[in-house]
Design an enzyme around this catalytic site. Structure first.
Site, mmCIF file in Angstrom:
data_model
loop_
_atom_site.group_PDB
_atom_site.id
_atom_site.type_symbol
_atom_site.label_atom_id
_atom_site.label_comp_id
_atom_site.label_asym_id
_atom_site.label_seq_id
_atom_site.Cartn_x
_atom_site.Cartn_y
_atom_site.Cartn_z
ATOM 1 N N GLY A 71 -54.672 11.832 28.811
ATOM 2 C CA GLY A 71 -55.623 11.786 29.844
ATOM 3 C C GLY A 71 -57.036 12.329 29.787
ATOM 4 O O GLY A 71 -57.597 12.659 30.868
ATOM 5 N N GLY A 72 -57.228 12.459 28.501
ATOM 6 C CA GLY A 72 -58.755 12.824 28.484
ATOM 7 C C GLY A 72 -59.704 12.278 29.137
ATOM 8 O O GLY A 72 -60.806 12.739 29.756
ATOM 9 N N LYS A 73 -59.722 10.943 28.947
ATOM 10 C CA LYS A 73 -60.833 10.037 29.632
ATOM 11 C C LYS A 73 -60.596 10.021 30.972
ATOM 12 O O LYS A 73 -61.525 9.912 31.815
ATOM 13 C CB LYS A 73 -60.702 8.670 28.790
ATOM 14 C CG LYS A 73 -60.822 8.934 27.316
ATOM 15 C CD LYS A 73 -61.636 7.856 26.716
ATOM 16 C CE LYS A 73 -61.918 8.349 25.334
ATOM 17 N NZ LYS A 73 -60.797 8.815 24.207
ATOM 18 N N ALA A 131 -52.866 8.289 28.054
ATOM 19 C CA ALA A 131 -52.225 9.634 27.901
ATOM 20 C C ALA A 131 -53.040 9.842 26.634
ATOM 21 O O ALA A 131 -53.103 9.222 25.410
ATOM 22 C CB ALA A 131 -50.691 9.552 27.505
ATOM 23 N N ASP A 156 -58.660 2.372 25.998
ATOM 24 C CA ASP A 156 -58.474 3.259 24.724
ATOM 25 C C ASP A 156 -57.324 2.645 23.955
ATOM 26 O O ASP A 156 -56.394 3.470 24.027
ATOM 27 C CB ASP A 156 -58.703 4.400 25.077
ATOM 28 C CG ASP A 156 -58.851 5.748 24.046
ATOM 29 O OD1 ASP A 156 -59.069 5.100 22.922
ATOM 30 O OD2 ASP A 156 -58.980 6.724 24.510
ATOM 31 N N ASP A 177 -49.789 4.341 31.148
ATOM 32 C CA ASP A 177 -49.304 4.455 29.738
ATOM 33 C C ASP A 177 -47.821 3.885 29.324
ATOM 34 O O ASP A 177 -47.171 4.108 30.332
ATOM 35 C CB ASP A 177 -49.441 5.812 29.130
ATOM 36 C CG ASP A 177 -49.544 5.788 27.627
ATOM 37 O OD1 ASP A 177 -50.760 6.128 27.321
ATOM 38 O OD2 ASP A 177 -48.725 5.891 26.989
ATOM 39 N N CYS A 197 -60.362 5.091 18.109
ATOM 40 C CA CYS A 197 -60.595 6.150 17.199
ATOM 41 C C CYS A 197 -60.232 5.832 15.977
ATOM 42 O O CYS A 197 -59.843 6.556 14.901
ATOM 43 C CB CYS A 197 -59.768 7.546 17.761
ATOM 44 S SG CYS A 197 -57.878 7.275 17.584
ATOM 45 N N CYS A 221 -54.608 2.843 28.733
ATOM 46 C CA CYS A 221 -53.909 3.466 27.541
ATOM 47 C C CYS A 221 -54.233 4.971 27.696
ATOM 48 O O CYS A 221 -55.189 5.287 27.028
ATOM 49 C CB CYS A 221 -54.255 3.112 26.106
ATOM 50 S SG CYS A 221 -53.836 1.132 26.305
#
Ligand SMILES: C[S@@+](CC[C@H](N)C(=O)[O-])C[C@H]1O[C@@H](n2cnc3c(N)ncnc32)[C@H](O)[C@@H]1O
Length: 428
Positions: free
Chosen positions: A265-267, A263, A327, A283, A380, A261
């Site tokens: 794309g941070g991780k 987008a 995530d 995604d 989160c 998951c």
């Protein structure tokens, strides 16, 4: 009595730009009728001659303090006005309570705008009367409301109950923290520069920050264009607690990694900046996946991307993954600071739907993980239902599973609430 104390920094021109109010009203109308605040703000903001920072401050501010403002309005009115007029009252009260602008100017601005909007003198008089009534009775009204929990904690009752149940010791501090503005945290791209070298650019530009666990936390909000060498890929914006992934799992060179998951794309990007792995970023939402591609390009990183449903098998070529990062979509209850509209939009019944989706995704992805491979389950959210309770469910449902580590980070002065759990797939 009108508060004249706040006149020091007042510029008349602040209130002459009527387009700001049109736009604020449009965004808040969309959000109150169900749209996402970030999406509505970003979609509407490309208008010339508007004061973007005021529009952002007021739209996010009204949603941040929605429950407080709404209760005050309920005390002031007998009959509910049209939705747009109620929103104008929310704007007026927000600016009077939380901005440095003088109350007389705010009143004048909103009252005149109500007439421009409706051409109705009765509405103009109504708006004027309500705001002046508030200014006269502010202290008394706020005292009357002090025992109302939704007003006191600026949150819906179901959320207060849920946090009380999940965090009997610190539910109040979690709720109080959720009213703060978020901090901008930077992740330094170690492929391009070190943290020590990058902070020299911040010092040169006089951008104030602190270093928390080697993460740069800016003291003040700043436009992205003003962040040194952002376009060149030296840094990315990523919440300090979202950056914890690097402490939670280590990668071996050439491992095959799925970010299920992914987008925006941070991780994925954090992994690729620090490890030599083959990464597939998946995604379900192609527009959001475009953001992953843009971030990979900006940071000069390489990964394959695929638009697909992580709860289904049809996209998978049967090559198992060494590591899966999941995530998963969640209530985002750890991110009220960044997404103040979530408190307004979410209903208690939404949580069950998120839990069902999370379970579907994990049980499906589990089959794609190698024996001895690791999955990192991330949300989160701060709700136990989406975190610890889900892990209990996975342990029962997927027998070949071992919990390696678990971490619940609560929202604090620097970051959002995140949950991490590393799960190992045991050899049957
Ligand atoms: C919390 S965000 C991921 C944030 C991302 N990992 C990062 O660090 O930038 C959750 C993502 O899951 C995606 N998503 C939701 N349902 C999905 C599904 N069934 N399959 C794949 N992706 C899904 C959403 O589009 C969203 O981009």
């Amino acid at each position: 009595m009108i508060n004249n104390k706040k006149s020091a920094n007042y510029k008349k021109s602040d209130y002459a730009i009527i387009t700001d109010l049109h736009l604020i009203l449009k965004i808040l109308s969309e959000v109150i009728s169900g749209k996402n605040l970030n999406e509505s703000f970003n979609k509407n903001i490309n208008v010339e001659n508007i004061n973007v920072s005021r529009v952002k401050d007021v739209t996010y501010g009204v949603m941040r303090y929605f429950f407080i403002l709404n209760y005050i309005i309920n005390k002031l009115i007998k009959n509910d006005p049209e939705s747009e007029i109620r929103i104008l009252l929310l704007i007026a009260l927000y600016e009077i309570k939380y901005s440095k602008k003088p109350a007389y100017a705010i009143t004048n601005d909103i009252v005149e705008f109500s007439f421009k909007l409706t051409k109705n003198i009765k509405i103009k008089k109504f708006v004027n009367a309500i705001i002046r009534n508030f200014l006269r009775r502010q202290i008394e009204l706020e005292k009357e409301l002090a025992n109302n929990l939704e007003y006191k904690y600026n949150a819906p009752q179901w959320l207060i109950n849920k946090l009380k149940n999940d965090y009997s010791d610190n539910w109040e501090s979690i709720l109080n923290c959720s009213n703060n503005k978020p901090k901008i945290c930077l992740r330094v791209n170690s492929k391009k520069i070190t943290v020590d070298d990058y902070i020299k650019y911040l010092n040169e530009e006089n951008i104030k920050y602190k270093l928390v666990d080697k993460v740069i936390v800016l003291d003040n909000t700043i436009a992205i264009e003003k962040i040194p060498f952002f376009k060149e890929g030296y840094v990315s914006i990523q919440d300090i607690h979202a950056q914890k992934l690097k402490d939670v799992i280590k990668f071996e060179p050439n491992q095959y990694v799925l970010d299920a998951c992914s987008a925006p794309g941070g991780k994925s990007c954090q992994i690729l900046e620090n490890n030599q792995v083959n990464l597939l970023a998946l995604d379900i939402d192609n527009n959001r996946l475009d953001k992953v591609r843009q971030n990979l390009d900006r940071l000069n990183l390489k990964a394959n991307t695929i638009c697909a449903n992580a709860a289904e098998m049809d996209w998978w070529d049967k090559k198992q993954f060494d590591v899966i990062i999941a995530d998963v979509p969640c209530s985002a209850s750890g991110t009220f600071k960044k997404n103040p509209d979530i408190k307004f939009h979410r209903k208690v019944s939404d949580i069950k739907n998120f839990v069902a989706t999370q379970r579907e995704i994990i049980c499906n992805l589990w089959q794609m993980l190698k024996d001895n491979g690791n999955m990192v389950y991330i949300t989160c959210s701060i709700f136990k239902e989406e975190n610890q309770d889900n892990i209990s469910f996975f342990k029962q449902k997927l027998k070949d599973i071992k919990v390696i580590s678990e971490m619940q980070l609560l929202p604090d002065g620097n970051g959002d609430g995140f949950y991490y759990c590393v799960l190992k797939k045991l050899v049957k």
